[in-house]
Design a protein around this motif. Structure first.
Motif, short mmCIF file in Angstrom:
data_model
loop_
_atom_site.label_atom_id
_atom_site.label_comp_id
_atom_site.label_asym_id
_atom_site.label_seq_id
_atom_site.Cartn_x
_atom_site.Cartn_y
_atom_site.Cartn_z
N ASP A 1 112.19 16.93 16.96
CA ASP A 1 110.99 17.50 16.26
C ASP A 1 110.48 18.53 16.33
OD1 ASP A 1 109.95 16.72 19.12
OD2 ASP A 1 108.54 16.67 18.78
N TYR B 1 107.89 14.70 11.82
CA TYR B 1 107.60 13.30 12.73
C TYR B 1 106.28 13.19 13.32
CZ TYR B 1 112.66 13.63 13.76
OH TYR B 1 114.16 13.95 13.64
N ILE C 1 111.16 9.58 17.42
CA ILE C 1 112.17 10.69 17.07
C ILE C 1 113.11 10.34 16.40
CG2 ILE C 1 112.40 13.64 17.48
CD1 ILE C 1 109.06 12.88 19.01
#
Length: 971
Positions: free
Chosen positions: A783, A801, A841
């Motif tokens: 992320d 995310y 994620i």
């Protein structure tokens, strides 16, 4: 009789040229037929009817019956020659015009003040930019197109004379009546623009009128209210004010309007209006400039004229001065009586009368009134508001917007990752189109406060402040000045911050500024129309070129002609389909397909975006977040894009690693992740794995092993309702999982058997594996990496995310009501269970985004790894990944990218090129780019809501059908 002796030296014949150098603009192509018609009509008229031809009266199409009856009386009794229409509506005017023309013995000349379009007078009609904005444009072909298209509007409505262009050279910023109506203060610029405008309008058969003779640009009073004075000597007036007239007359100008001005240098009688001055109308316009077209007075009811003589007397004085048409007389009947008396007494000769009347009749023949046809009202409003008119307006504003200062060369904005943008609105008009468009490029926070101290405190959080000064766009005469409070606030903001001042009104507003020292950049956008605001935002971010130059001087050393130019930097722009060779009408078919899908509950809502050649031409929203229809889908709403995550998060990072020489497509898993060295997957190459040609299983429901075997709900062994060091990966609201389970997932993948034979099989496993490698290599989460390496600098402020806390919750679209794992509505948490177990994620899922942001990524790929002035990926790498290596094995996939189907069934409409690429997502999402047609297509939906059981959206090929429409629209 002195008047007639001098006049007869000028007028030998109505049809012969006065000079070899000045054409007669009223001559038709067939001069012989014209002369025959003019003579025939003239001879059929009695004296009163001939004089009546010299009158053009004002008519409102929305007038009451009493006023209408007065006009009918003028037509019936005074046999007036023309009408100048004013306020009303186009259909009303067309119907009224047909009625009035039917009452007239000779079809009447129809005129209008439509300087920037019929909208100057009529509702439901089009408005082009004001002349001041046009004065900033270098490309004269655009000005000519403006004149032509405005002329087409006039012609469609039966208007023969448009009292335009204004050729006043506005050298006085305090001019209350011209200002925005002028092309500027430079005589050559004004002349060139006026000539182009005139040529465009007259090319479609609508006669132009240059005004206000001999020049109304340097006055500080309004001739509608009083008699302004032009206090220059004759030499100055000849070299500046008269200059445009000389050039336009030489090129065939059809008519001139004479203003009501006091000009001591040209008329010795004190306070004697130019409109009734023989020295000015005859001596200068007719004799010195050798003008042979029609000469109109300005409105005789204006105080600049009417204060001088009583009704009727002013008419006669104007005619004796040399005017041909008495415009908007206060009393036509009295005026005609005065003219009759003058004729009968010999003050007006037959030759003098014939000169003007036959000029009027020549104009009537030239515009086709010898074969008069009533105005058709079918599709009238549509014909007066065409797509090509909106396109032209857009092009004009793109070429007009002017960067007048940019001392630190911060425009266009490039390094977005280092910018924290704030926006402050000043003025008293709408600013939302500007702010909304700014937010298409970066996160721009609207900062407001009741007091200055509070505002300055808030702005400390930002390093770039855009100040928009927005004033009314209703008319060119609306106030444009800063208030004292606004000036104080602007100076304080500029003293403490890096400021870009964007002025959405006439450039003279900048004269209010005592200093601009602390303002790093100043942009003038001339008007506060939505298009001006949208285009100005696009210019700031380099989506369009900066081209404009100031048509006037605005103080602080900023002179006429100032304008910094720069080229665009390959960011998405926003425009009409026709500008990139597509059809708006065809694209409208998308509406019916999308609405059908929603009506059949294939998905609650949809976002669709289409871009071509780097320009977004279609961006619409349909339906709602859910079937309760409480929250409509908007541009700013973000969807769980599911497997699009593969190409918008994992793939760009993998490509970057390839460019850096860290990996190659032939890298083996055992080289990427040591734990795989002794597994059955050790020798699988990145090329095969990302092509879904590696015998990997498609999917494993990892979450199932974490459920309580009795309740089928998350077990307490793996889950908790509160976050802790152990349970630190959130999978949904009030639900957390042990982060150590990620190691378990990777071990399951490593130990899982391969499929028995090598064939194409889509799998999420490659992205669990590459995520592990990427995060290990960079020692950062996926992320953070994708934000730092791509999203921030590309301006993807709606792509992330785990959007909760980063994006307004109301803009997050729910994806499902989960009844098998998390047992709640999934909103703001990733729908995919495997990605959820990784804390939201995943390399294969987890990204939330909107159509606009996804289009930027796809455009970056389409531009071979380049976007917004920055190289992200090498062109050869994009090509390498966008290659089908196993097509011969019936595997259509590229490296990470999906590719067009090899047979009948597949992800696309079958109409795309083989070079095209993209991906689809389980939640109903789709992103596709085609290098051959330069098209980006984004489709976002939450078809999984409230449950994902049946994919009717895919079964009915909704996404592909829309794609087919897109390709059908290419012209």
């Amino acid at each position: 009789m002195r008047y007639y002796v001098s006049l007869l030296f000028i007028v030998a014949s109505i049809y012969n040229s006065f000079s070899q150098n000045t054409p007669n603009p009223l001559l038709a192509t067939n001069e012989k037929a014209q002369k025959k018609w003019v003579d025939s009509v003239y001879n059929s008229l009695d004296l009163r009817e001939r004089i009546g031809q010299l009158y053009m009266v004002q008519v409102f199409s929305n007038q009451d019956d009493a006023t209408k009856n007065k006009v009918i009386a003028d037509i019936r009794d005074n046999k007036i020659g023309g009408i100048i229409y004013s306020k009303g509506g186009p259909v009303l005017q067309a119907k009224l015009n047909n009625e009035l023309q039917s009452l007239s013995k000779i079809p009447m000349l129809i005129g209008m003040d439509a300087e920037w379009g019929l909208s100057m007078r009529l509702d439901s009609t089009f408005s082009f930019p004001w002349n001041m904005a046009l004065g900033a444009i270098k490309d004269l072909k655009l000005i000519e197109r403006t004149g032509r298209q405005l002329g087409e509007h006039c012609k469609r409505l039966g208007v023969h004379f448009n009292f335009a262009p204004v050729v006043d050279i506005n050298t006085n910023p305090e001019n209350p009546i011209i200002g925005n109506r002028s092309f500027g203060e430079d005589r050559d610029n004004v002349t060139n623009k006026a000539l182009a405008f005139m040529n465009g309008m007259q090319s479609v058969g609508v006669l132009a009128n240059a005004k206000h003779f001999p020049g109304h640009g340097d006055t500080s009073t309004d001739s509608h209210k009083t008699l302004p004075t032009i206090d220059f000597n004759a030499k100055r007036i000849d070299s500046v004010e008269l200059y445009p007239y000389k050039k336009l007359i030489q090129k065939g100008l059809s008519s001139v309007m004479v203003a009501h001005l006091n000009i001591p240098a040209l008329e010795s009688r004190d306070g004697y209006p130019s409109s009734i001055s023989e020295n000015i109308v005859t001596g200068i316009l007719k004799q010195k400039l050798r003008f042979k077209g029609l000469i109109f007075t300005d409105a005789l009811g204006m105080k600049g004229a009417s204060n001088f003589k009583s009704p009727g007397e002013i008419d006669l004085a104007a005619f004796l001065a040399g005017n041909d048409v008495m415009l908007m007389s206060e009393d036509v009947s009295i005026g005609i009586e005065k003219m009759l008396e003058a004729y009968n007494s010999g003050l007006i000769s037959e030759n003098r009368l014939a000169l003007s009347v036959k000029k009027v009749l020549m104009a009537k023949y030239k515009v086709g009134l010898n074969n008069y046809i009533p105005i058709g009202t079918s599709q009238l409003i549509e014909d007066l508001n065409r797509t090509k008119d909106y396109i032209l307006y857009e092009e004009l504003m793109e070429n007009a917007i002017t960067v007048v200062k940019d001392t630190v060369s911060q425009l266009p904005f490039k390094t977005l990752e280092n910018k924290q943008f704030a926006y402050v609105n000043l003025g008293d008009d709408d600013y939302l189109p500007f702010l909304n468009t700014l937010n298409k490029y970066a996160k721009v926070t609207h900062v407001q406060d009741e007091n200055l101290d509070g505002l300055i405190t808030q702005l400390k959080a930002y390093n770039t402040v855009i100040v928009g000064f927005h004033k009314s766009n209703e008319s060119p005469w609306k106030p444009h000045k800063f208030t004292n409070k606004e000036l104080v606030w602007l100076y304080e903001i500029a003293r403490s911050n890096c400021v870009i001042l964007n002025v959405f009104t006439k450039p003279y507003a900048l004269l209010d500024l005592e200093t601009i020292t602390n303002m790093e950049s100043i942009v003038v956008s001339y008007q506060n129309s939505p298009v001006a605001q949208e285009k100005s935002a696009q210019l700031l971010f380099g989506a369009i070129d900066a081209k404009g130059t100031l048509p006037v001087s605005v103080g602080n050393g900023i002179k006429v002609g100032t304008g910094k130019t720069f080229n665009k930097i390959s960011r998405l722009a926003y425009t009409f389909p026709e500008r990139v060779g597509m059809s708006s009408a065809t694209l409208k078919q998308i509406d019916s397909i999308a609405n059908y899908a929603i009506s059949k509950q294939m998905t609650p809502g949809i976002q669709v975006l289409v871009a071509r050649k780097g320009q977004v031409v279609y961006n619409k929203n349909y339906g709602y977040h859910t079937y309760n229809k409480e929250q409509p889908v908007t541009d700013g709403d973000v969807y769980d894009v599911a497997s699009l995550t593969k190409i918008v998060a994992s793939l760009p990072l993998i490509m970057e690693l390839k460019d850096d020489g860290i990996i190659s497509l032939d890298s083996k898993l055992k080289d990427l992740i040591p734990e795989f060295e002794k597994s059955n997957k050790a020798n699988i190459s990145l090329r095969k794995m990302l092509s879904h040609y590696a015998r990997l299983k498609p999917w494993i429901p990892f979450y199932a092993a974490t459920l309580d075997p009795v309740t089928k709900k998350p077990s307490s062994e793996w889950h908790s309702t509160t976050k802790s060091e152990t349970y630190n990966y959130q999978v949904a609201e009030n639900l957390f999982i042990k982060s150590t389970y990620n190691d378990t997932i990777l071990k399951i993948i490593k130990d899982t058997d391969l499929l028995p034979r090598l064939t194409y099989k889509y799998s999420d496993f490659p992205y669990f594996i590459t995520k592990k490698f990427i995060e290990t290599h960079y020692e950062k989460g996926l992320d953070e990496l994708v934000q730092d390496h791509f999203y921030k600098s590309m301006g993807l402020n709606n792509t992330t995310y785990n959007p909760i806390g980063k994006i307004d919750y109301e803009h997050i679209v729910p994806s499902e009501i989960d009844s098998y794992y998390r047992h709640q509505e999934i909103r703001g948490y990733v729908h995919d269970m495997g990605a959820a177990m990784q804390g939201g994620i995943g390399g294969h899922a987890g990204i939330f985004s909107n159509a606009n942001d996804l289009a930027k990524i796809m455009q970056m790929y389409l531009q071979k790894g380049f976007y917004g002035g920055k190289r992200y990926i090498k062109p050869e790498t994009v090509d390498e990944f966008n290659t089908c290596y196993y097509c011969t094995a019936n595997n259509r996939r590229g490296i990470g990218f999906d590719k067009p189907q090899l047979g009948k069934a597949g992800p696309t409409c079958g109409c795309v090129s083989k070079k095209s690429f993209g991906h689809s997502g389980f939640t109903g999402t789709f992103a596709w780019a085609d290098p051959e047609k330069e098209i980006v297509y984004i489709f976002l939906a939450n078809r999984t809501f409230p449950n994902a059981d049946t994919n009717v959206l895919s079964r009915e090929d909704i996404r592909a059908k829309i794609q087919q429409v897109i390709y059908n629209s290419i012209q």
